[in-house]
Design a protein around this motif. Structure first.
Motif, PDB file in Angstrom:
ATOM      1  N   SER A 114       3.054  -2.050   1.767  1.00 20.42           N
ATOM      2  CA  SER A 114       2.271  -2.774   0.768  1.00 20.42           C
ATOM      3  C   SER A 114       1.612  -3.983   1.418  1.00 20.42           C
ATOM      4  CB  SER A 114       3.162  -3.261  -0.379  1.00 20.42           C
ATOM      5  OG  SER A 114       3.732  -2.172  -1.049  1.00 20.42           O
ATOM      6  N   ARG A 115       0.327  -4.163   1.119  1.00 19.61           N
ATOM      7  CA  ARG A 115      -0.421  -5.315   1.628  1.00 19.61           C
ATOM      8  C   ARG A 115      -1.074  -6.005   0.446  1.00 19.61           C
ATOM      9  NH1 ARG A 115      -5.697  -6.998   3.178  1.00 19.61           N
ATOM     10  NH2 ARG A 115      -6.573  -5.085   2.355  1.00 19.61           N
ATOM     11  N   PRO A 152      -5.203   1.335  -4.040  1.00 20.12           N
ATOM     12  CA  PRO A 152      -4.996   0.062  -4.740  1.00 20.12           C
ATOM     13  C   PRO A 152      -3.912   0.204  -5.806  1.00 20.12           C
ATOM     14  CG  PRO A 152      -7.036   1.099  -5.466  1.00 20.12           C
ATOM     15  CD  PRO A 152      -6.494   1.939  -4.351  1.00 20.12           C
ATOM     16  N   ASP A 176      -1.035  -6.233   7.876  1.00 22.48           N
ATOM     17  CA  ASP A 176      -2.126  -5.340   8.273  1.00 22.48           C
ATOM     18  C   ASP A 176      -1.633  -3.907   8.083  1.00 22.48           C
ATOM     19  OD1 ASP A 176      -3.831  -3.628   9.751  1.00 22.48           O
ATOM     20  OD2 ASP A 176      -4.333  -5.231  11.165  1.00 22.48           O
ATOM     21  N   TYR A 194      -2.995  -5.650  -4.707  1.00 22.20           N
ATOM     22  CA  TYR A 194      -2.447  -5.203  -3.428  1.00 22.20           C
ATOM     23  C   TYR A 194      -2.757  -3.724  -3.263  1.00 22.20           C
ATOM     24  CZ  TYR A 194       1.543  -3.323  -6.087  1.00 22.20           C
ATOM     25  OH  TYR A 194       2.338  -2.631  -6.965  1.00 22.20           O
ATOM     26  N   GLU A 195      -2.568  -3.226  -2.043  1.00 21.91           N
ATOM     27  CA  GLU A 195      -2.729  -1.803  -1.776  1.00 21.91           C
ATOM     28  C   GLU A 195      -1.452  -1.276  -1.149  1.00 21.91           C
ATOM     29  OE1 GLU A 195      -5.823  -0.991   1.038  1.00 21.91           O
ATOM     30  OE2 GLU A 195      -5.011  -2.357   2.540  1.00 21.91           O
ATOM     31  N   LEU A 214      -3.694  -8.489  -1.233  1.00 27.65           N
ATOM     32  CA  LEU A 214      -5.070  -8.748  -0.840  1.00 27.65           C
ATOM     33  C   LEU A 214      -5.417 -10.232  -0.791  1.00 27.65           C
ATOM     34  CD1 LEU A 214      -6.777  -5.812  -2.768  1.00 27.65           C
ATOM     35  CD2 LEU A 214      -5.853  -5.861  -0.443  1.00 27.65           C
TER      36      LEU A 214
END
Length: 122
Positions: free
Chosen positions: A72-73, A44, A22, A57-58, A75
């Motif tokens: 980094s997350r 992004p 998160d 990922y973002e 998606l």
């Protein structure tokens, strides 16, 4: 007498990257607990980077002085790290930050949800 670093020697870490489940919650934690400041909004990944790492990922870049932390997350659906994670788990991520009062910082980090990795104190 001063010693010059040997050619190719590391002299500092300027940037770290951490995978998070998160990104908003992680950014709030690193901001409140350690004083990192966001450098803009989450962005992004480029299509080339997403293809290289296997999916979209973002990222969010944060700063503490001249040190950068990249959150980094990915998606794709994922699962958070287990609550009972230990320092020897394969997914464990760690970095150290110097401070003037480690006990006070450790108390603040734990009060904001950080998990201690040592049994006898920081």
């Amino acid at each position: 007498m001063t010693h010059a670093p040997s050619p190719g020697a590391c002299t500092r870490i300027a940037r770290m990257a951490v995978n998070v489940h998160d990104i908003g919650r992680a950014a709030a934690f690193y901001g409140q607990a350690l004083g990192f400041k966001p450098l803009g909004a989450p962005r992004p990944a480029t299509p080339e980077h997403a293809a290289l790492l296997g999916g979209p990922y973002e990222t969010l870049m944060m700063a503490l002085g001249d040190t950068r932390l990249e959150l980094s997350r990915f998606l794709a659906p994922s699962t958070p790290y287990p609550a009972d994670s230990r320092a020897n788990d394969l997914w464990f991520q760690h970095f150290a930050i110097t401070c003037h009062d480690i006990e006070a910082l450790a108390r603040r980090v734990v009060s904001l949800g950080g998990q201690p990795i040592t049994r006898s104190g920081p």
